[in-house]
Design a protein around this motif. Sequence first.
Motif, PDB file in Angstrom:
ATOM      1  N   ILE A 154      51.536  62.322 103.729  1.00 57.47           N
ATOM      2  CA  ILE A 154      52.709  62.199 102.864  1.00 57.47           C
ATOM      3  C   ILE A 154      53.971  62.441 103.681  1.00 57.47           C
ATOM      4  O   ILE A 154      54.067  63.417 104.437  1.00 57.47           O
ATOM      5  N   ILE A 155      54.934  61.551 103.558  1.00 58.33           N
ATOM      6  CA  ILE A 155      56.184  61.647 104.312  1.00 58.33           C
ATOM      7  C   ILE A 155      57.109  62.655 103.641  1.00 58.33           C
ATOM      8  O   ILE A 155      57.364  62.586 102.438  1.00 58.33           O
ATOM      9  N   GLY A 156      57.617  63.599 104.423  1.00 63.21           N
ATOM     10  CA  GLY A 156      58.480  64.636 103.870  1.00 63.21           C
ATOM     11  C   GLY A 156      59.952  64.263 103.877  1.00 63.21           C
ATOM     12  O   GLY A 156      60.366  63.232 104.393  1.00 63.21           O
ATOM     13  N   GLU A 157      60.749  65.119 103.279  1.00 64.26           N
ATOM     14  CA  GLU A 157      62.211  65.039 103.280  1.00 64.26           C
ATOM     15  C   GLU A 157      62.758  63.792 102.595  1.00 64.26           C
ATOM     16  O   GLU A 157      63.927  63.436 102.777  1.00 64.26           O
ATOM     17  N   GLY A 158      61.944  63.097 101.828  1.00 64.34           N
ATOM     18  CA  GLY A 158      62.426  61.977 101.041  1.00 64.34           C
ATOM     19  C   GLY A 158      62.835  60.757 101.826  1.00 64.34           C
ATOM     20  O   GLY A 158      63.501  59.864 101.298  1.00 64.34           O
ATOM     21  N   LYS A 159      62.496  60.676 103.125  1.00 64.06           N
ATOM     22  CA  LYS A 159      62.860  59.537 103.951  1.00 64.06           C
ATOM     23  C   LYS A 159      61.634  58.681 104.247  1.00 64.06           C
ATOM     24  O   LYS A 159      60.522  59.187 104.376  1.00 64.06           O
ATOM     25  N   THR A 160      61.873  57.382 104.387  1.00 55.63           N
ATOM     26  CA  THR A 160      60.805  56.500 104.837  1.00 55.63           C
ATOM     27  C   THR A 160      60.708  56.579 106.360  1.00 55.63           C
ATOM     28  O   THR A 160      61.624  57.048 107.042  1.00 55.63           O
ATOM     29  N   VAL A 161      59.600  56.091 106.891  1.00 56.54           N
ATOM     30  CA  VAL A 161      59.433  56.042 108.343  1.00 56.54           C
ATOM     31  C   VAL A 161      60.486  55.119 108.955  1.00 56.54           C
ATOM     32  O   VAL A 161      61.074  55.415 110.001  1.00 56.54           O
ATOM     33  N   THR A 162      60.722  54.005 108.283  1.00 60.66           N
ATOM     34  CA  THR A 162      61.732  53.065 108.770  1.00 60.66           C
ATOM     35  C   THR A 162      63.100  53.719 108.844  1.00 60.66           C
ATOM     36  O   THR A 162      63.857  53.501 109.797  1.00 60.66           O
ATOM     37  N   GLN A 163      63.443  54.539 107.866  1.00 63.95           N
ATOM     38  CA  GLN A 163      64.732  55.226 107.891  1.00 63.95           C
ATOM     39  C   GLN A 163      64.803  56.202 109.052  1.00 63.95           C
ATOM     40  O   GLN A 163      65.865  56.363 109.688  1.00 63.95           O
ATOM     41  N   ASN A 164      63.684  56.848 109.379  1.00 62.56           N
ATOM     42  CA  ASN A 164      63.656  57.749 110.531  1.00 62.56           C
ATOM     43  C   ASN A 164      63.943  56.986 111.832  1.00 62.56           C
ATOM     44  O   ASN A 164      64.668  57.474 112.704  1.00 62.56           O
ATOM     45  N   ILE A 165      63.364  55.792 111.948  1.00 63.67           N
ATOM     46  CA  ILE A 165      63.614  54.967 113.137  1.00 63.67           C
ATOM     47  C   ILE A 165      65.075  54.540 113.183  1.00 63.67           C
ATOM     48  O   ILE A 165      65.738  54.608 114.225  1.00 63.67           O
ATOM     49  N   LEU A 166      65.587  54.093 112.052  1.00 68.91           N
ATOM     50  CA  LEU A 166      66.980  53.658 111.988  1.00 68.91           C
ATOM     51  C   LEU A 166      67.935  54.786 112.353  1.00 68.91           C
ATOM     52  O   LEU A 166      68.904  54.588 113.094  1.00 68.91           O
ATOM     53  N   ASP A 167      67.674  55.982 111.828  1.00 63.38           N
ATOM     54  CA  ASP A 167      68.531  57.128 112.125  1.00 63.38           C
ATOM     55  C   ASP A 167      68.591  57.374 113.630  1.00 63.38           C
ATOM     56  O   ASP A 167      69.667  57.632 114.188  1.00 63.38           O
ATOM     57  N   ASP A 168      67.437  57.288 114.281  1.00 61.72           N
ATOM     58  CA  ASP A 168      67.410  57.529 115.723  1.00 61.72           C
ATOM     59  C   ASP A 168      68.120  56.411 116.483  1.00 61.72           C
ATOM     60  O   ASP A 168      68.857  56.679 117.440  1.00 61.72           O
ATOM     61  N   LEU A 169      67.910  55.162 116.062  1.00 65.19           N
ATOM     62  CA  LEU A 169      68.578  54.043 116.729  1.00 65.19           C
ATOM     63  C   LEU A 169      70.098  54.158 116.618  1.00 65.19           C
ATOM     64  O   LEU A 169      70.827  54.013 117.609  1.00 65.19           O
ATOM     65  N   TYR A 170      70.580  54.408 115.419  1.00 63.03           N
ATOM     66  CA  TYR A 170      72.022  54.510 115.212  1.00 63.03           C
ATOM     67  C   TYR A 170      72.622  55.670 116.012  1.00 63.03           C
ATOM     68  O   TYR A 170      73.678  55.533 116.643  1.00 63.03           O
ATOM     69  N   GLN A 171      71.944  56.801 115.979  1.00 63.96           N
ATOM     70  CA  GLN A 171      72.446  57.942 116.719  1.00 63.96           C
ATOM     71  C   GLN A 171      72.452  57.668 118.226  1.00 63.96           C
ATOM     72  O   GLN A 171      73.426  57.998 118.921  1.00 63.96           O
ATOM     73  N   SER A 172      71.384  57.070 118.748  1.00 60.21           N
ATOM     74  CA  SER A 172      71.270  56.819 120.178  1.00 60.21           C
ATOM     75  C   SER A 172      72.247  55.759 120.655  1.00 60.21           C
ATOM     76  O   SER A 172      72.662  55.769 121.821  1.00 60.21           O
ATOM     77  N   LEU A 173      72.621  54.839 119.764  1.00 60.58           N
ATOM     78  CA  LEU A 173      73.584  53.799 120.100  1.00 60.58           C
ATOM     79  C   LEU A 173      75.024  54.231 119.831  1.00 60.58           C
ATOM     80  O   LEU A 173      75.972  53.476 120.116  1.00 60.58           O
ATOM     81  N   GLY A 174      75.178  55.416 119.271  1.00 59.05           N
ATOM     82  CA  GLY A 174      76.514  55.896 118.949  1.00 59.05           C
ATOM     83  C   GLY A 174      77.148  55.151 117.805  1.00 59.05           C
ATOM     84  O   GLY A 174      78.379  55.019 117.738  1.00 59.05           O
TER      85      GLY A 174
END
Length: 417
Positions: free
Chosen positions: A393-413
């Motif tokens: 079960i995925i925690g914190e109410g986020k999808t896996v895709t959203q976790n990837i997106l969050d990291d991409l956006y942060q890493s790209l500034g």
Amino acid sequence: MFPLYYKYLLLPYEYRRRNEQALLLGKKDKIKVVFFAMNISMWKYQHLYDFLKKDKRFCLYIIISPAINFTREKQVKDVIQMRKYFVMKEMPFIDCEIEVDGNPYDVRGIINPDIVFHTQPYEGALVKEHAPSFFKDKLLCYCPYSYKTLALPHNYNLDYFDHAWKLYVQNHIQYELYRKRNPMKARNVVVVGYPKADDFFSEEFKDVWKPQLKRKKRVIWAPHFTLEQSVKGMQARSNFLWMAPVMMELAKKYADSIQFTFKPHPRLLSELYRHPDWGKDKAESYYEFWRNTTNTQLEEGDFVDLFKGSDAIIHDSGSFLVDYMYVQNPAMFVTDKLDKMLEEADDFAKQVYGCYYIGKCEEDIISFIEDIVLGDKDELEGKRQALYNHYLIIGEGKTVTQNILDDLYQSLGLNER
């Protein structure tokens, strides 16, 4: 060329350079992202593609590029299936001219991508013009097409993992294995969860099972591709050669009470073509039995709705080991080498094996069908539920895709829109 020792010393600096490259990339008006698609069964970037296409800062390209270690016949089938899928989804793609032996599309020369997502990290999977080593100076990203469960050292020491910008993994067990066994020490590893989980948790469902005159139990048989006589340099763990006639007879025997779906590994047909006791005609005839018999069907594409609509599975495929735990139904793993499997498994996978009924022979399969599938004597239901609640079960109410997106956006500034 640097000696191997110096190469490992330079890896942290190379990773820092890639991060600096990413921040510069984030300032561009358009970021060009390429997704290589090998076949639909392994296509795991749908949700990520759907999210990124909403952001005008990204220019997305899907490149159809079938696996070169499959037979030509299988490659053609995969290309046709991918075309149908992407057309149905109204997703533009760059085609593969496989029917006329066309040259591979010059992704680097024509598109010159900034970010590249591969389906597999292996050099021998795609033509050299599409292989990971052809894009080492780009930002390479990878999400495993199946839930990674092996702890073998060579699974963490591929050249791709040294040069990747982002390795998106399912859990912290995977992170620790990369940290201990890869020279990059997990600097490029991000724990996001399993992308396919977003499909399993989705409320969308289409019943893909063949209509029957009455409701029958639905059982999937998903054999792996390895054949002892035909795969060199790889541990042969498939049971297909002895199971093929057994499963055919069971499909006939239980025609009034069970529907069977044959869900082979995408590479199995190619291996059967090459096998001295099978060949093209026998393999095609066997596949036709499953495609055309009243209570059976052949499924070679995506599997989420197939799994959701099923009652049980029988398989020996590591790729499906965790996937089927998302539907929490009875499952049998076929092997007479369980001790060997456990030796090669990571700590999480060892717990997953404990949620499976283990089959070593035809009698075990029949007992599973009679007692568990038809008799509903499911003693492992509680263990599967506990595994699901604790790990899947995925925690914190986020999808896996959203976790990837969050990291991409942060890493790209970038600021997410």
